[in-house]
Design a protein around this motif. Structure first.
Motif, PDB file in Angstrom:
ATOM      1  N   TYR A  79      37.238  -9.890 -12.329  1.00  0.00           N
ATOM      2  CA  TYR A  79      37.901 -11.081 -11.809  1.00  0.00           C
ATOM      3  C   TYR A  79      37.019 -11.720 -10.741  1.00  0.00           C
ATOM      4  CZ  TYR A  79      42.009  -9.183 -14.159  1.00  0.00           C
ATOM      5  OH  TYR A  79      42.868  -8.709 -15.106  1.00  0.00           O
ATOM      6  N   GLY A 119      42.004 -13.521 -10.899  1.00  0.00           N
ATOM      7  CA  GLY A 119      42.761 -12.298 -10.606  1.00  0.00           C
ATOM      8  C   GLY A 119      44.122 -12.567  -9.973  1.00  0.00           C
ATOM      9  N   TYR A 120      44.518 -13.868  -9.893  1.00  0.00           N
ATOM     10  CA  TYR A 120      45.800 -14.188  -9.246  1.00  0.00           C
ATOM     11  C   TYR A 120      46.994 -13.617 -10.012  1.00  0.00           C
ATOM     12  CZ  TYR A 120      43.055 -17.769  -6.750  1.00  0.00           C
ATOM     13  OH  TYR A 120      42.119 -18.432  -6.007  1.00  0.00           O
ATOM     14  N   LEU A 121      46.836 -13.411 -11.320  1.00  0.00           N
ATOM     15  CA  LEU A 121      47.984 -12.981 -12.136  1.00  0.00           C
ATOM     16  C   LEU A 121      47.877 -11.525 -12.571  1.00  0.00           C
ATOM     17  CD1 LEU A 121      48.443 -16.194 -14.357  1.00  0.00           C
ATOM     18  CD2 LEU A 121      49.502 -15.649 -12.176  1.00  0.00           C
ATOM     19  N   LYS A 122      47.009 -10.737 -11.915  1.00  0.00           N
ATOM     20  CA  LYS A 122      46.769  -9.389 -12.452  1.00  0.00           C
ATOM     21  C   LYS A 122      47.948  -8.444 -12.282  1.00  0.00           C
ATOM     22  CE  LYS A 122      43.808  -7.992  -8.624  1.00  0.00           C
ATOM     23  NZ  LYS A 122      42.419  -7.910  -8.232  1.00  0.00           N
ATOM     24  N   GLU A 123      48.857  -8.769 -11.354  1.00  0.00           N
ATOM     25  CA  GLU A 123      50.061  -7.919 -11.233  1.00  0.00           C
ATOM     26  C   GLU A 123      51.030  -8.187 -12.385  1.00  0.00           C
ATOM     27  OE1 GLU A 123      49.894  -5.769  -8.901  1.00  0.00           O
ATOM     28  OE2 GLU A 123      48.156  -6.735  -7.976  1.00  0.00           O
ATOM     29  N   MET A 124      50.941  -9.382 -12.926  1.00  0.00           N
ATOM     30  CA  MET A 124      51.906  -9.810 -13.950  1.00  0.00           C
ATOM     31  C   MET A 124      51.366  -9.579 -15.370  1.00  0.00           C
ATOM     32  SD  MET A 124      53.126 -13.722 -14.111  1.00  0.00           S
ATOM     33  CE  MET A 124      53.896 -14.413 -15.532  1.00  0.00           C
ATOM     34  N   HIS A 136      48.600  -7.534 -17.486  1.00  0.00           N
ATOM     35  CA  HIS A 136      47.691  -6.378 -17.361  1.00  0.00           C
ATOM     36  C   HIS A 136      46.653  -6.410 -18.468  1.00  0.00           C
ATOM     37  CE1 HIS A 136      50.349  -4.786 -14.289  1.00  0.00           C
ATOM     38  NE2 HIS A 136      51.341  -5.145 -15.081  1.00  0.00           N
TER      39      HIS A 136
END
Ligand SMILES: NC(=O)c1ccc[n+]([C@@H]2O[C@H](COP(=O)([O-])OP(=O)(O)OC[C@H]3O[C@@H](n4cnc5c(N)ncnc54)[C@H](OP(=O)(O)O)[C@@H]3O)[C@@H](O)[C@H]2O)c1
Length: 311
Positions: free
Chosen positions: A9, A49-54, A56
């Motif tokens: 990312y 990498g802003y959406l990496k929690e959502m 995978h």
């Protein structure tokens, strides 16, 4: 095959043009030779990498979730498409995307491309068009005569949402900056507000639907312009249920999924001349970083196309 992948990312420099393996074809997949892709803000949000929690991912991945191209091979259970068909899609965001010469797509996520426009124009439609449809038709149940406020009528989503709302017979107000007012008027908007010099919340009122593509303060100020029982739908951040109750209105958050049935509706609208793609800029796959830079600037007027293969 040639593809743009990210191995980590980060900024635009992580977009790497390189050789990648051909996609593996599942039984229900079609293998599409990509003629064009398009950029959506979700591409660079994932890249950064802003959406990496959502979402995978196992890196490396190929970004890009709009595509128009030609079916080159079919899995053994594919029943709707044949080799040679011209298709378009907003494919599954959890699989490799369309910044590549080939993409594998579950056939349920693809539709025949509109006949009257090029692959480049068709690639601009799926993600933004499904978003406009899901907000206006599915979440807000738009009908003739509704008063609709669309924030960012010049954006990738907004430029289609204005046209879709008009096709349903709504009264459409849209925001944009002064340079894009002629464009948004040409899409059919009944009233256009320059958000840099005018406060929309002092100009519009009694709206049935607000389409929020901006979030933050714009979403906050939008509650007051709705009529009782109206609906605020955001694609950026979930609106507060408490605020909705305080204003006696409804609210919804939409995060779209692939939808071939909607793609079919969009193709009908385009081929009937009721909706046209708005193209801000076109890039070669080699210039993908420049395409991301334009999207990240927040200033694109319409969609950003990426040319991948020969039509
Ligand atoms: N949840 C979902 O499923 C989903 C789906 C699609 C999109 N989205 C999100 O929706 C947002 C919009 O996407 P998009 O593709 O339409 O973006 P976009 O094409 O990049 O939007 C750019 C446009 O926004 C306008 N704009 C910027 N700030 C504005 C403001 N304060 N008021 C009015 N207009 C403004 C700009 O006009 P000027 O240059 O004139 O300022 C420009 O034309 C993004 O955050 C995206 O991630 C979410």
């Amino acid at each position: 095959m040639k593809a743009v992948r990210i191995h980590a990312y980060g900024g635009q420099e992580v977009l790497t043009l390189e050789e990648a393996p051909l996609p593996t074809l599942g039984d229900r997949d079609i293998l599409v030779r990509v003629i064009a892709s398009s950029i959506n803000p979700v591409d660079w949000k994932i890249r950064a990498g802003y959406l990496k929690e959502m979402l995978h991912y196992q890196l490396p991945i190929i970004l890009g979730w709009d595509v128009s191209g030609i079916v080159e091979a079919t899995g053994k259970d594919v029943s709707r498409f044949n080799i040679g068909d011209a298709v378009y899609s907003r494919p599954n965001i959890l699989r490799d995307g369309s910044y590549a010469e080939y993409i594998a797509i579950d056939e349920s996520e693809a539709a025949f491309k509109p006949k009257t426009i090029s692959h480049a124009c068709a690639a601009s439609l799926p993600l933004a068009g499904i978003t406009a449809w899901d907000v206006l038709v599915k979440a807000a149940a738009i009908k003739a005569g509704d008063r609709v406020l669309i924030h960012a009528g010049s954006g990738g989503v907004g430029s289609l949402a204005v046209q879709l709302a008009k096709a349903f017979g709504a009264y459409v107000v849209a925001t944009t900056s002064s340079k894009n007012i002629p464009l948004v008027k040409s899409l059919g908007a009944d009233q256009v507000i320059d958000y840099r010099t005018q406060a929309f919340e002092h100009i519009v009122h009694e709206m049935d639907i607000v389409f929020d593509t901006i979030g933050g303060e714009v979403q906050e100020k939008s509650w007051a312009v709705l009529k009782q029982g109206g609906i605020l739908v955001s694609v950026v951040s979930p609106p507060s249920a408490t605020k909705a109750a305080e204003h006696a209105v409804r609210s919804a958050f939409v995060f779209i999924e692939p939808d071939a049935a909607v793609l079919k509706e969009l193709a009908l609208l385009v081929d009937a001349g009721k909706m046209r793609p708005i193209i801000a800029a076109e890039f070669a796959l080699e210039d993908i970083a420049k395409a991301h830079a334009l999207s990240e600037s927040g200033r694109a007027d319409g969609k950003i196309i990426v040319h991948v293969g020969k039509p």
